[in-house]
Design an enzyme around this catalytic site. Structure first.
Site, PDB file in Angstrom:
ATOM      1  N   ASN A   1       0.802  -1.219   0.000  1.00  0.00           N
ATOM      2  CA  ASN A   1       0.000   0.000   0.000  1.00  0.00           C
ATOM      3  C   ASN A   1       0.836   1.270   0.000  1.00  0.00           C
ATOM      4  OD1 ASN A   1       0.433  -1.257   2.669  1.00  0.00           O
ATOM      5  ND2 ASN A   1      -0.394   0.663   3.453  1.00  0.00           N
TER       6      ASN A   1
ATOM      7  N   SER B   1     -11.368  -4.096  -0.010  1.00  0.00           N
ATOM      8  CA  SER B   1     -12.133  -2.973   0.552  1.00  0.00           C
ATOM      9  C   SER B   1     -12.687  -2.121  -0.580  1.00  0.00           C
ATOM     10  CB  SER B   1     -11.238  -2.127   1.451  1.00  0.00           C
ATOM     11  OG  SER B   1     -11.994  -1.188   2.174  1.00  0.00           O
ATOM     12  N   GLY B   2     -13.982  -1.823  -0.543  1.00  0.00           N
ATOM     13  CA  GLY B   2     -14.671  -1.161  -1.648  1.00  0.00           C
ATOM     14  C   GLY B   2     -14.210   0.242  -1.967  1.00  0.00           C
ATOM     15  N   HIS B   3     -13.731   0.983  -0.973  1.00  0.00           N
ATOM     16  CA  HIS B   3     -13.432   2.400  -1.220  1.00  0.00           C
ATOM     17  C   HIS B   3     -12.093   2.624  -1.913  1.00  0.00           C
ATOM     18  CE1 HIS B   3     -10.487   3.407   2.101  1.00  0.00           C
ATOM     19  NE2 HIS B   3     -10.914   2.225   2.499  1.00  0.00           N
TER      20      HIS B   3
ATOM     21  N   CYS C   1      -3.503   4.939   7.635  1.00  0.00           N
ATOM     22  CA  CYS C   1      -3.777   4.377   8.966  1.00  0.00           C
ATOM     23  C   CYS C   1      -2.720   4.779   9.986  1.00  0.00           C
ATOM     24  CB  CYS C   1      -3.863   2.857   8.883  1.00  0.00           C
ATOM     25  SG  CYS C   1      -5.081   2.300   7.695  1.00  0.00           S
TER      26      CYS C   1
END
Length: 395
Positions: free
Chosen positions: A152, A200-202, A326
């Site tokens: 990420n 994760s959809g977003h 995060c």
């Protein structure tokens, strides 16, 4: 009014208008609980089934292998904790890497406190897991290998197919956190021998608060959230129908233009990387030069603080990040950058820019021009840089 140039699509993406439009009727018109028996609930049930089918098709999976969750972190937690619980009689050893998302790393730390042994694999200077070290780490009591599909922060794509083959050969369950990779690179769960996959959809123009976990048929994972009998009795709680519909629509759109979109992003990403590396001194690209996510560029600038760079970019309307959203409140340097061998002082000068299909060449040109000005200004105030220049002149 100042234009906003949004280059933090790894943190989250804009929900597409078509996705919002698809979701809206399930708030006010078709709002029946899908677990209810009356006819009014039928549109909700049907919408969930259609979204599940769309998602399964995108992975080469079966529809009954897709389980809806609240997002990537829940999916990671479910995959790892449930595997540990279900297979601990076989062994209590898990293998992961040092550059995983904290949803995986913190879950592994949780299990360590409960008697499980975790091997955290090193990565090379590009952030790639070393397959020979993975093979050496495998023990008779290894029950799970959890390696992310693509990082990420630095964008490096892992040798997932090879890892899957190694896991299958040894009879070990293989989970991959595909939150950053899904809908950005092609994935087939059978081809890659993936047993569980988190999404994760977003991250691909869907809504926040919705995701899914792919669980291969035959795995004896128990419920993670106890309550009702939703999701074939494996995940209690009334389904987030609008979220599921929105994510399904986002998947449909993303898969329809995947090749065209990623080709555009790769071209723009490489243009960004080339300009920064050729026009800004004392900078390095973090992650693999080519084997990386189509929209990811991560740089480390020497002699500056990444936070200062971010703030000054923000003043020009440019949104970037220094790493994972995060950990944005942390003063510690990125664990990913330290794992690839960067010293603390250079890791602190990191900048991640992640593009979208809406990013333009003009956006990139403006951003690079601003980076050049800001880096020069910050270095002019840096005693470390001043000392470095003085020593360089003497040599």
């Amino acid at each position: 009014m100042k234009k906003t140039i949004y280059l933090d699509n790894a943190a989250t993406t804009k929900t597409r208008p078509e996705v919002v439009e698809a979701m809206l009727p399930y708030f006010t018109e078709y709002y029946g609980n899908p677990s209810s028996v009356y006819e009014f609930a039928t549109p909700s049930k049907k919408a969930i089934a259609e979204a599940r089918e769309t998602i399964a098709k995108s992975l080469g999976a079966k529809t009954n292998e897709i389980y809806f969750t609240a997002g990537g972190s829940e999916s990671d937690n479910w995959a790892i904790k449930a595997t540990a619980e279900a297979y601990e009689s076989k062994g209590k050893h898990i293998i992961t890497s040092k550059i995983e998302h904290h949803a995986v790393l913190h879950t592994c730390e949780y299990l360590e406190k409960r008697g499980f042994e975790i091997t955290y694999l090193d990565v090379d200077e590009n952030g790639t897991v070393k397959l020979d070290e993975l093979k050496k780490a495998i023990r008779p009591d290894t029950i799970l290998i959890s390696i992310m599909f693509a990082n990420n922060e630095i964008g490096t794509i892992q040798p997932i197919k090879e890892i899957g083959e190694i896991a299958k050969e040894h009879g070990i369950i293989f989970h991959t956190d595909a939150v950053q990779a899904y809908a950005h690179v092609p994935i087939n769960v059978d081809e890659y021998h993936i047993d569980m996959l988190s999404v994760s959809g977003h991250k691909f123009n869907g809504p926040k608060g919705i995701g899914f976990l792919y669980i291969r048929t035959g795995l004896k994972l128990r419920s993670f959230i106890h309550g009702g009998s939703q999701e074939r009795k494996r995940r209690g709680g009334t389904e987030n129908v609008p979220g599921i519909v929105g994510m399904g629509k986002a998947v449909e759109i993303a898969m329809a233009n995947l090749a065209e979109r990623t080709a555009y992003e790769v071209e723009l990403r490489d243009y960004l990387i080339d300009r920064v590396l050729s026009e800004v001194p004392y900078v390095r690209l973090n992650g693999h030069r080519t084997n990386r996510l189509p929209n990811n560029a991560n740089f480390a600038f020497q002699f500056i603080e990444g936070e200062s760079l971010l703030i000054m970019l923000d003043m020009q309307g440019i949104c970037g990040s220094s790493g994972s959203a995060c950990t944005s409140g942390s003063l510690d340097p990125s664990h990913v950058l330290l794992a690839i061998g960067l010293p603390h002082e250079i890791a602190h000068g990191s900048l991640r820019l992640t593009l979208s299909e809406e990013t333009t060449k003009e956006d990139i040109d403006f951003t690079v021009d601003e980076i050049k000005k800001i880096v020069e200004k910050l270095r002019s105030m840096s005693p470390l840089y001043e000392d470095f220049v003085r020593k360089s002149k003497k040599n």
